[in-house]
Motif scaffolding. Structure first.
Motif, mmCIF file in Angstrom:
data_model
loop_
_atom_site.group_PDB
_atom_site.id
_atom_site.type_symbol
_atom_site.label_atom_id
_atom_site.label_comp_id
_atom_site.label_asym_id
_atom_site.label_seq_id
_atom_site.Cartn_x
_atom_site.Cartn_y
_atom_site.Cartn_z
ATOM 1 N N ARG A 158 0.825 -1.214 0.000
ATOM 2 C CA ARG A 158 0.000 0.000 0.000
ATOM 3 C C ARG A 158 0.853 1.256 0.000
ATOM 4 N NH1 ARG A 158 -4.409 -2.340 4.399
ATOM 5 N NH2 ARG A 158 -5.632 -3.564 2.875
ATOM 6 N N GLU A 159 1.938 1.242 0.737
ATOM 7 C CA GLU A 159 2.810 2.423 0.791
ATOM 8 C C GLU A 159 3.352 2.778 -0.585
ATOM 9 O OE1 GLU A 159 7.160 3.741 2.659
ATOM 10 O OE2 GLU A 159 6.176 1.895 3.341
ATOM 11 N N HIS A 160 3.711 1.757 -1.377
ATOM 12 C CA HIS A 160 4.308 1.998 -2.692
ATOM 13 C C HIS A 160 3.298 1.868 -3.829
ATOM 14 C CE1 HIS A 160 8.425 2.163 -1.140
ATOM 15 N NE2 HIS A 160 8.111 1.145 -0.358
ATOM 16 N N ASP A 161 2.022 1.666 -3.486
ATOM 17 C CA ASP A 161 0.958 1.538 -4.483
ATOM 18 C C ASP A 161 1.323 0.498 -5.552
ATOM 19 O OD1 ASP A 161 -1.529 2.070 -5.577
ATOM 20 O OD2 ASP A 161 -0.752 3.636 -6.919
ATOM 21 N N ILE A 162 1.765 -0.664 -5.076
ATOM 22 C CA ILE A 162 2.130 -1.757 -5.989
ATOM 23 C C ILE A 162 0.864 -2.517 -6.336
ATOM 24 C CG2 ILE A 162 3.502 -3.859 -6.254
ATOM 25 C CD1 ILE A 162 5.485 -2.669 -4.249
ATOM 26 N N ARG A 163 0.501 -2.495 -7.611
ATOM 27 C CA ARG A 163 -0.742 -3.084 -8.081
ATOM 28 C C ARG A 163 -0.485 -3.926 -9.317
ATOM 29 N NH1 ARG A 163 -5.624 -0.735 -7.148
ATOM 30 N NH2 ARG A 163 -6.194 -1.026 -9.353
ATOM 31 N N PHE A 164 -1.383 -4.857 -9.567
ATOM 32 C CA PHE A 164 -1.390 -5.556 -10.840
ATOM 33 C C PHE A 164 -2.044 -4.647 -11.872
ATOM 34 C CE2 PHE A 164 -1.153 -8.999 -7.785
ATOM 35 C CZ PHE A 164 -0.282 -9.909 -8.391
ATOM 36 N N PRO A 165 -1.611 -4.722 -13.130
ATOM 37 C CA PRO A 165 -2.316 -3.953 -14.164
ATOM 38 C C PRO A 165 -3.731 -4.491 -14.325
ATOM 39 C CG PRO A 165 -0.689 -5.416 -15.159
ATOM 40 C CD PRO A 165 -0.464 -5.474 -13.681
ATOM 41 N N ASP A 166 -4.665 -3.606 -14.536
ATOM 42 C CA ASP A 166 -6.055 -4.018 -14.754
ATOM 43 C C ASP A 166 -6.240 -4.476 -16.200
ATOM 44 O OD1 ASP A 166 -7.275 -3.452 -12.161
ATOM 45 O OD2 ASP A 166 -6.788 -1.363 -12.591
ATOM 46 N N GLY A 167 -7.215 -5.365 -16.410
ATOM 47 C CA GLY A 167 -7.519 -5.833 -17.752
ATOM 48 C C GLY A 167 -6.626 -6.991 -18.172
ATOM 49 N N ARG A 168 -6.729 -7.346 -19.451
ATOM 50 C CA ARG A 168 -6.010 -8.503 -19.993
ATOM 51 C C ARG A 168 -4.582 -8.097 -20.348
ATOM 52 N NH1 ARG A 168 -9.033 -12.892 -21.386
ATOM 53 N NH2 ARG A 168 -7.501 -13.501 -22.947
ATOM 54 N N VAL A 169 -3.684 -8.287 -19.419
ATOM 55 C CA VAL A 169 -2.278 -7.928 -19.595
ATOM 56 C C VAL A 169 -1.435 -9.178 -19.380
ATOM 57 C CG1 VAL A 169 -0.371 -6.503 -18.758
ATOM 58 C CG2 VAL A 169 -2.689 -5.558 -18.847
ATOM 59 N N ARG A 170 -0.703 -9.598 -20.415
ATOM 60 C CA ARG A 170 0.197 -10.725 -20.262
ATOM 61 C C ARG A 170 1.404 -10.302 -19.422
ATOM 62 N NH1 ARG A 170 -1.002 -14.969 -23.907
ATOM 63 N NH2 ARG A 170 0.477 -16.109 -22.601
ATOM 64 N N LEU A 171 1.977 -11.266 -18.711
ATOM 65 C CA LEU A 171 3.131 -11.030 -17.836
ATOM 66 C C LEU A 171 2.814 -10.036 -16.719
ATOM 67 C CD1 LEU A 171 5.977 -10.871 -20.531
ATOM 68 C CD2 LEU A 171 5.305 -12.827 -19.131
ATOM 69 N N GLU A 172 1.526 -9.983 -16.336
ATOM 70 C CA GLU A 172 1.138 -9.062 -15.259
ATOM 71 C C GLU A 172 1.815 -9.430 -13.947
ATOM 72 O OE1 GLU A 172 -1.373 -12.506 -14.269
ATOM 73 O OE2 GLU A 172 -0.722 -11.593 -16.152
ATOM 74 N N ASP A 173 2.090 -10.738 -13.760
ATOM 75 C CA ASP A 173 2.771 -11.157 -12.539
ATOM 76 C C ASP A 173 4.219 -10.676 -12.526
ATOM 77 O OD1 ASP A 173 3.188 -12.796 -14.711
ATOM 78 O OD2 ASP A 173 2.973 -14.687 -13.630
ATOM 79 N N HIS A 174 4.878 -10.659 -13.689
ATOM 80 C CA HIS A 174 6.243 -10.150 -13.766
ATOM 81 C C HIS A 174 6.293 -8.668 -13.412
ATOM 82 C CE1 HIS A 174 8.094 -13.546 -16.427
ATOM 83 N NE2 HIS A 174 7.054 -13.990 -15.744
ATOM 84 N N LEU A 175 5.341 -7.907 -13.915
ATOM 85 C CA LEU A 175 5.298 -6.472 -13.618
ATOM 86 C C LEU A 175 5.118 -6.230 -12.120
ATOM 87 C CD1 LEU A 175 3.063 -5.311 -16.593
ATOM 88 C CD2 LEU A 175 5.442 -4.638 -16.210
ATOM 89 N N PHE A 176 4.222 -6.978 -11.515
ATOM 90 C CA PHE A 176 3.947 -6.800 -10.080
ATOM 91 C C PHE A 176 5.143 -7.220 -9.235
ATOM 92 C CE2 PHE A 176 2.430 -8.151 -5.960
ATOM 93 C CZ PHE A 176 1.472 -7.212 -5.619
ATOM 94 N N VAL A 177 5.642 -8.426 -9.486
ATOM 95 C CA VAL A 177 6.709 -8.969 -8.651
ATOM 96 C C VAL A 177 8.001 -8.179 -8.821
ATOM 97 C CG1 VAL A 177 8.170 -10.997 -8.247
ATOM 98 C CG2 VAL A 177 5.698 -11.273 -8.565
ATOM 99 N N MET A 178 8.334 -7.794 -10.056
ATOM 100 C CA MET A 178 9.575 -7.041 -10.258
ATOM 101 C C MET A 178 9.520 -5.670 -9.597
ATOM 102 S SD MET A 178 11.870 -8.860 -11.604
ATOM 103 C CE MET A 178 13.047 -7.524 -11.812
ATOM 104 N N ARG A 179 8.368 -5.029 -9.635
ATOM 105 C CA ARG A 179 8.266 -3.729 -8.954
ATOM 106 C C ARG A 179 8.452 -3.914 -7.452
ATOM 107 N NH1 ARG A 179 3.933 0.349 -7.832
ATOM 108 N NH2 ARG A 179 5.102 2.298 -7.703
ATOM 109 N N ALA A 180 7.876 -4.987 -6.912
ATOM 110 C CA ALA A 180 8.061 -5.272 -5.493
ATOM 111 C C ALA A 180 9.530 -5.573 -5.187
ATOM 112 C CB ALA A 180 7.183 -6.457 -5.088
ATOM 113 N N TYR A 181 10.179 -6.343 -6.031
ATOM 114 C CA TYR A 181 11.594 -6.649 -5.826
ATOM 115 C C TYR A 181 12.437 -5.374 -5.793
ATOM 116 C CZ TYR A 181 11.230 -11.752 -6.594
ATOM 117 O OH TYR A 181 10.958 -13.090 -6.484
ATOM 118 N N PHE A 182 12.178 -4.472 -6.719
ATOM 119 C CA PHE A 182 12.981 -3.247 -6.789
ATOM 120 C C PHE A 182 12.768 -2.344 -5.568
ATOM 121 C CE2 PHE A 182 13.152 -3.835 -11.569
ATOM 122 C CZ PHE A 182 14.528 -3.986 -11.630
#
Length: 517
Positions: A158-182
């Motif tokens: 919540r602090e960093h507003d880390i969210r999954f992209p809405d809608g049909r987005v391939r590799l949405e898990d990569h986007l979420f997890v990598m942002r969290a990792y960084f």
């Protein structure tokens, strides 16, 4: 726990049952079933699950068509200290929540990667070889598992507003997890016990063929994220190499490349060749294994016939791992001598020559079927001669494979392996038999094959000694593969004696090491 749900099948009951079996008290965790606009039968089914369990809530949501939005709604509604994302057709091991939460509390973790076990699918092994309380991106194998099946500190998301992209987005898990990792202060890997069962089902999205034109723009979004959080140089190249290897070069290799219809293969290459030129500098190629360095160079040069011939070659080799000698040792081990041969068309698939004596480099001599590959591509100071053999155990009860030992021979020729039956069969193991297979990595290519043996070798093997534990026999199955079969349920005293002696040996080694220090 957040579970995105859409018209689940019977396997959803396995997930619910695994939640009921958790060793963590139900009062200490909440389950949010985030229904992505399912039909009325599913709505009633989910509501019935919640009525019977005080720690389950159902969020009935409009249909979005992808798991990102339901997960986001779950994060917004969550009341717990941590959030664990679970998919509707997977399940948790019984102690998963208790163990992983304790580990996160101990290390003040923002992201916790619990050990995943593949059911019907193979998963990377390096990431879960040991616990890593403070894993480092670029150093530790975090990129091996970019699934969302992880636990995150709620306040961190919540602090960093880390969210999954809405809608049909391939590799949405990569986007979420990598942002969290960084953004995470502490990323932890918990490998001591299995936590998450990732089940492969027929027709799953990961098993379907992609449309190159629509898929790769989503990959570019991940690459944009990596570039936004790194400077040009080794770290960026190392991170980008993961997607170059896994999302592009893998699709151009072996059986996967060969089985494409010609039109799909051309369409794929039309998209990825300019993408590689634009997004992956040549520094990304430097850390690739030998076959992928060849593949990358051919792709950059747009040499399509050679790319196809390389893939056709990869389908052809036959790998055999034959036990040529076997004997029991007084200490209870089983010593095996194994001859590994990888051939194609009756000749060594990875024959090498020395193009410049004294240079420290060797050149692969490919088969004639590959045609004339550029000589510079075939030379290497490493990789083409490198070999690793892993002995794998097939568990009779779980039907899963696990690694028993790894060897990296320093020279060509027969490989000597020492197998301890008390490591094959654990203290609480109730299995009577274990299949033996080998995973061979040579020249950057990987092969998996059962261990086999000449019947004369098995006939000449003596009975297992006392320190091997329960009486064991090495046998040949109907398929020719080797199995280690043990006495069961008798022989417990032998097991006890064997384990006691091993504990004494370990203690003596520790005492000797202490004296030397």
């Amino acid at each position: 726990m957040i579970v995105p749900v859409f018209n689940p099948g019977e396997t959803f009951d396995d997930l619910v049952a695994s939640l009921d079996r958790q060793t963590m008290p139900a009062a200490d965790f909440e389950v949010l079933l985030c229904d992505d606009g399912s039909g009325e039968p599913t709505r009633e089914r989910l509501d019935a699950v919640a009525r019977e369990r005080s720690n389950v809530r159902v969020l009935h949501l409009p249909h979005s068509g992808w798991p990102g939005t339901p997960r986001n709604e779950g994060v917004a509604a969550a009341a717990g200290e941590y959030i664990f994302f679970v998919d509707q057709d997977d399940y948790l091991f019984d102690a998963a929540l208790e163990k992983i939460c304790d580990y996160a509390d101990l290390h003040s973790s923002d992201v916790i990667v619990g050990k995943e076990v593949g059911i019907g699918r193979s998963l990377p092994r390096q990431i879960f070889r040991r616990d890593i309380p403070q894993a480092v991106l670029g150093k530790d194998p975090l990129l091996e598992m970019l699934t969302p099946h992880k636990m995150f500190r709620t306040s961190f998301l919540r602090e960093h507003d880390i969210r999954f992209p809405d809608g049909r987005v391939r590799l949405e898990d990569h986007l979420f997890v990598m942002r969290a990792y960084f953004l995470a202060d502490t990323i932890s890997i918990f490998a001591s016990e299995p936590c998450y069962a990732w089940v492969k089902h027929p027709g799953s999205a990961s098993a379907s063929r992609i449309d190159p034109v629509t898929y790769f723009p989503h990959l570019e979004a991940v690459l944009d994220l990596v570039e936004a959080h790194t400077e040009p140089g080794r770290l960026r190249d190392k991170l980008l190499r993961h997607w170059f290897r896994g999302k592009i070069l893998k699709r151009l290799s072996g059986r996967q490349m060969v089985k494409y219809p010609a039109a799909h293969r051309d369409r794929l290459l039309d998209v990825v060749q300019p993408l590689v030129e634009a997004r992956f500098g040549t520094g990304v190629d430097d850390g690739l294994a030998f076959p992928n360095r060849i593949r990358a160079a051919l792709l950059r040069a747009d040499r399509r016939p050679e790319l196809l011939r390389l893939a056709e070659f990869e389908v052809g080799p036959e790998c055999h791992a034959v036990v040529t000698a076997a004997k029991w040792t007084r200490g209870g081990g089983l010593d095996l001598t194994v001859d590994v041969r990888i051939t194609t068309g009756g000749r060594d698939a990875f024959a090498v020559e020395d193009p410049a004596p004294g240079s420290g480099r060797v050149a692969w001599v490919p088969t004639a079927a590959l045609g004339d590959l550029p000589p510079a591509l075939l030379q290497s100071s490493r990789g083409v001669r490198r070999e690793t053999i892993e002995v794998l155990i097939g568990d009779e009860i779980t039907a899963q494979e696990r690694r028993l030992l790894t060897r990296k021979p320093k020279k060509a020729g027969p490989i000597h392996l020492a197998i301890d039956p008390l490591r094959v069969f654990g203290r609480e193991d109730r299995a009577r038999r274990a299949g033996l297979s080998a995973k061979i990595r040579r020249g950057g290519w990987s092969f998996e094959t059962p261990l086999t043996a000449d019947p004369a070798v098995l006939a000449g093997l003596s009975a297992s000694p006392l320190l091997a534990g329960r009486t064991c026999r090495l046998i040949e199955t109907d398929t020719g593969a080797l199995e280690l079969v043990r006495e069961w349920p008798g022989g417990a005293a032998k097991d006890f004696a064997g384990r006691a002696v091993r504990r004494l040996r370990a203690l003596r080694k520790e005492m000797t090491a202490d004296r030397r220090r």
